[in-house]
Design a protein around this motif. Structure first.
Motif, PDB file in Angstrom:
ATOM      1  N   MET A  77       0.831  -1.198   0.000  1.00 49.93           N
ATOM      2  CA  MET A  77       0.000   0.000   0.000  1.00 49.93           C
ATOM      3  C   MET A  77       0.874   1.261   0.000  1.00 49.93           C
ATOM      4  SD  MET A  77      -3.097   0.686  -0.327  1.00 49.93           S
ATOM      5  CE  MET A  77      -3.507  -1.022  -0.213  1.00 49.93           C
ATOM      6  N   LYS A  78       1.962   1.233   0.771  1.00 52.10           N
ATOM      7  CA  LYS A  78       2.875   2.382   0.799  1.00 52.10           C
ATOM      8  C   LYS A  78       3.509   2.606  -0.572  1.00 52.10           C
ATOM      9  CE  LYS A  78       3.981   2.350   5.695  1.00 52.10           C
ATOM     10  NZ  LYS A  78       4.965   2.096   6.732  1.00 52.10           N
ATOM     11  N   LEU A  79       3.871   1.512  -1.248  1.00 54.01           N
ATOM     12  CA  LEU A  79       4.446   1.636  -2.587  1.00 54.01           C
ATOM     13  C   LEU A  79       3.448   2.266  -3.553  1.00 54.01           C
ATOM     14  CD1 LEU A  79       6.303  -1.778  -3.025  1.00 54.01           C
ATOM     15  CD2 LEU A  79       7.335   0.481  -2.875  1.00 54.01           C
ATOM     16  N   LEU A  80       2.198   1.827  -3.480  1.00 54.69           N
ATOM     17  CA  LEU A  80       1.179   2.380  -4.367  1.00 54.69           C
ATOM     18  C   LEU A  80       0.916   3.846  -4.066  1.00 54.69           C
ATOM     19  CD1 LEU A  80      -1.418  -0.535  -4.564  1.00 54.69           C
ATOM     20  CD2 LEU A  80       0.106   0.273  -6.368  1.00 54.69           C
ATOM     21  N   MET A  81       0.887   4.190  -2.785  1.00 49.38           N
ATOM     22  CA  MET A  81       0.679   5.592  -2.404  1.00 49.38           C
ATOM     23  C   MET A  81       1.845   6.455  -2.914  1.00 49.38           C
ATOM     24  SD  MET A  81      -2.163   6.051  -0.658  1.00 49.38           S
ATOM     25  CE  MET A  81      -1.913   7.488   0.355  1.00 49.38           C
ATOM     26  N   LYS A  82       3.055   5.918  -2.808  1.00 48.27           N
ATOM     27  CA  LYS A  82       4.236   6.646  -3.278  1.00 48.27           C
ATOM     28  C   LYS A  82       4.159   6.852  -4.792  1.00 48.27           C
ATOM     29  CE  LYS A  82       9.272   6.346  -3.405  1.00 48.27           C
ATOM     30  NZ  LYS A  82      10.445   5.556  -3.050  1.00 48.27           N
ATOM     31  N   ALA A  83       3.771   5.809  -5.516  1.00 46.48           N
ATOM     32  CA  ALA A  83       3.654   5.911  -6.974  1.00 46.48           C
ATOM     33  C   ALA A  83       2.582   6.924  -7.362  1.00 46.48           C
ATOM     34  CB  ALA A  83       3.339   4.543  -7.572  1.00 46.48           C
ATOM     35  N   ALA A  84       1.465   6.907  -6.650  1.00 44.07           N
ATOM     36  CA  ALA A  84       0.379   7.856  -6.941  1.00 44.07           C
ATOM     37  C   ALA A  84       0.831   9.286  -6.659  1.00 44.07           C
ATOM     38  CB  ALA A  84      -0.858   7.509  -6.116  1.00 44.07           C
ATOM     39  N   LYS A  85       1.534   9.475  -5.562  1.00 45.99           N
ATOM     40  CA  LYS A  85       2.015  10.819  -5.211  1.00 45.99           C
ATOM     41  C   LYS A  85       3.008  11.318  -6.253  1.00 45.99           C
ATOM     42  CE  LYS A  85       4.077  13.496  -1.433  1.00 45.99           C
ATOM     43  NZ  LYS A  85       4.461  14.538  -2.328  1.00 45.99           N
ATOM     44  N   GLN A  86       3.886  10.447  -6.717  1.00 42.67           N
ATOM     45  CA  GLN A  86       4.846  10.843  -7.749  1.00 42.67           C
ATOM     46  C   GLN A  86       4.116  11.303  -9.012  1.00 42.67           C
ATOM     47  OE1 GLN A  86       7.160   7.254  -8.187  1.00 42.67           O
ATOM     48  NE2 GLN A  86       8.700   7.905  -6.695  1.00 42.67           N
ATOM     49  N   ARG A  87       3.070  10.562  -9.383  1.00 42.30           N
ATOM     50  CA  ARG A  87       2.309  10.933 -10.590  1.00 42.30           C
ATOM     51  C   ARG A  87       1.596  12.268 -10.394  1.00 42.30           C
ATOM     52  NH1 ARG A  87       4.659   6.786 -10.751  1.00 42.30           N
ATOM     53  NH2 ARG A  87       4.721   5.284 -12.421  1.00 42.30           N
ATOM     54  N   LYS A  88       1.002  12.486  -9.206  1.00 40.42           N
ATOM     55  CA  LYS A  88       0.307  13.753  -8.936  1.00 40.42           C
ATOM     56  C   LYS A  88       1.272  14.928  -9.001  1.00 40.42           C
ATOM     57  CE  LYS A  88      -3.250  11.761  -5.978  1.00 40.42           C
ATOM     58  NZ  LYS A  88      -3.702  11.574  -4.600  1.00 40.42           N
TER      59      LYS A  88
ATOM     60  N   LEU B 190      -1.759   7.478 -13.382  1.00 42.23           N
ATOM     61  CA  LEU B 190      -2.357   7.675 -12.063  1.00 42.23           C
ATOM     62  C   LEU B 190      -3.708   6.972 -11.968  1.00 42.23           C
ATOM     63  CD1 LEU B 190      -2.373   8.996  -9.263  1.00 42.23           C
ATOM     64  CD2 LEU B 190      -3.325  11.051 -10.332  1.00 42.23           C
ATOM     65  N   ASP B 191      -4.480   7.023 -13.036  1.00 43.20           N
ATOM     66  CA  ASP B 191      -5.784   6.351 -13.054  1.00 43.20           C
ATOM     67  C   ASP B 191      -5.628   4.842 -12.873  1.00 43.20           C
ATOM     68  OD1 ASP B 191      -6.961   8.824 -13.429  1.00 43.20           O
ATOM     69  OD2 ASP B 191      -7.205   8.569 -15.598  1.00 43.20           O
ATOM     70  N   VAL B 192      -4.617   4.266 -13.520  1.00 43.08           N
ATOM     71  CA  VAL B 192      -4.366   2.824 -13.389  1.00 43.08           C
ATOM     72  C   VAL B 192      -3.936   2.499 -11.964  1.00 43.08           C
ATOM     73  CG1 VAL B 192      -2.913   0.908 -14.147  1.00 43.08           C
ATOM     74  CG2 VAL B 192      -3.826   2.512 -15.822  1.00 43.08           C
ATOM     75  N   ILE B 193      -3.027   3.280 -11.405  1.00 37.24           N
ATOM     76  CA  ILE B 193      -2.534   3.043 -10.044  1.00 37.24           C
ATOM     77  C   ILE B 193      -3.675   3.174  -9.039  1.00 37.24           C
ATOM     78  CG2 ILE B 193      -1.016   3.937  -8.234  1.00 37.24           C
ATOM     79  CD1 ILE B 193       0.938   4.715 -10.541  1.00 37.24           C
ATOM     80  N   SER B 194      -4.558   4.145  -9.256  1.00 38.35           N
ATOM     81  CA  SER B 194      -5.671   4.389  -8.334  1.00 38.35           C
ATOM     82  C   SER B 194      -6.618   3.197  -8.236  1.00 38.35           C
ATOM     83  CB  SER B 194      -6.458   5.625  -8.772  1.00 38.35           C
ATOM     84  OG  SER B 194      -5.638   6.761  -8.710  1.00 38.35           O
ATOM     85  N   GLN B 195      -6.658   2.375  -9.252  1.00 39.84           N
ATOM     86  CA  GLN B 195      -7.525   1.190  -9.219  1.00 39.84           C
ATOM     87  C   GLN B 195      -7.102   0.204  -8.133  1.00 39.84           C
ATOM     88  OE1 GLN B 195      -7.289  -0.499 -13.134  1.00 39.84           O
ATOM     89  NE2 GLN B 195      -8.395   1.195 -14.094  1.00 39.84           N
ATOM     90  N   TYR B 196      -5.845   0.236  -7.751  1.00 41.28           N
ATOM     91  CA  TYR B 196      -5.329  -0.696  -6.757  1.00 41.28           C
ATOM     92  C   TYR B 196      -5.322  -0.117  -5.346  1.00 41.28           C
ATOM     93  CZ  TYR B 196      -3.965  -3.150 -10.927  1.00 41.28           C
ATOM     94  OH  TYR B 196      -4.003  -3.786 -12.133  1.00 41.28           O
ATOM     95  N   LEU B 197      -5.581   1.169  -5.237  1.00 43.55           N
ATOM     96  CA  LEU B 197      -5.648   1.824  -3.925  1.00 43.55           C
ATOM     97  C   LEU B 197      -7.056   1.706  -3.361  1.00 43.55           C
ATOM     98  CD1 LEU B 197      -3.665   5.099  -4.699  1.00 43.55           C
ATOM     99  CD2 LEU B 197      -2.974   3.292  -3.145  1.00 43.55           C
ATOM    100  N   PRO B 198      -7.188   1.717  -2.028  1.00 43.58           N
ATOM    101  CA  PRO B 198      -8.529   1.723  -1.455  1.00 43.58           C
ATOM    102  C   PRO B 198      -9.238   3.032  -1.805  1.00 43.58           C
ATOM    103  CG  PRO B 198      -6.852   1.740   0.276  1.00 43.58           C
ATOM    104  CD  PRO B 198      -6.143   1.687  -1.034  1.00 43.58           C
TER     105      PRO B 198
END
Length: 149
Positions: free
Chosen positions: A52-63, A85-93
């Motif tokens: 989850m931390k990895l996904l949050m980090k990836a999303a933040k980098q994209r933003k 970011l849209d693809v990554i967001s699918q895996y985040l809660p």
């Protein structure tokens, strides 16, 4: 199914469907997972919290990249990052709305016993743990400031 297995399955599906943008984002996530698994001192499999931390980090980098590209007038690159970011967001809660976030933060403030802005550090520590993955730190910080003022 672990995130790694889910990503691998989705990579195969994206390859078959010839979805280049989705494939790029999925490969980036897979790369981050593999790097986390192979870094010094790591276990063989990373746990759900680390994923989850990895996904949050990836999303933040994209933003951050989207903001920077829009600032510089590079909408073509910003749109590419938005797709990832849209693809990554699918895996985040599911992210909390601002109203839901205020309610949750009010509960945290009561638990911690915060009285004013000087207690922001205590509230942020507890809120970051309680809301991990459901809201980003910048948003949490902004709402906490307004609630404690």
């Amino acid at each position: 199914m672990s995130l790694k297995d889910q990503i691998n399955a989705d990579i195969k599906a994206a390859m078959l469907a010839k979805e280049k943008e989705k494939l790029t984002a999925l490969r980036a996530i897979k790369s981050m997972i593999l790097l986390a698994e192979t870094e010094k001192g790591a276990q063989e499999e990373i746990n759900e919290d680390a994923e989850m931390k990895l996904l949050m980090k990836a999303a933040k980098q994209r933003k951050d990249s989207i903001d920077l590209f829009r600032e510089q007038g590079r909408d073509d690159l910003a749109d590419k990052e938005q797709g990832e970011l849209d693809v990554i967001s699918q895996y985040l809660p599911q992210q909390l709305s601002e109203d839901e976030l205020k309610i949750e933060l009010q509960k945290v403030i009561e638990q911690v016993g915060a009285a004013g802005p000087q207690d922001m550090g205590k509230v942020m520590g507890a809120a970051s743990k309680a809301l991990a993955g459901r809201a980003d730190g910048k948003t949490i910080s902004t709402v906490v400031k307004s609630l404690l003022s």
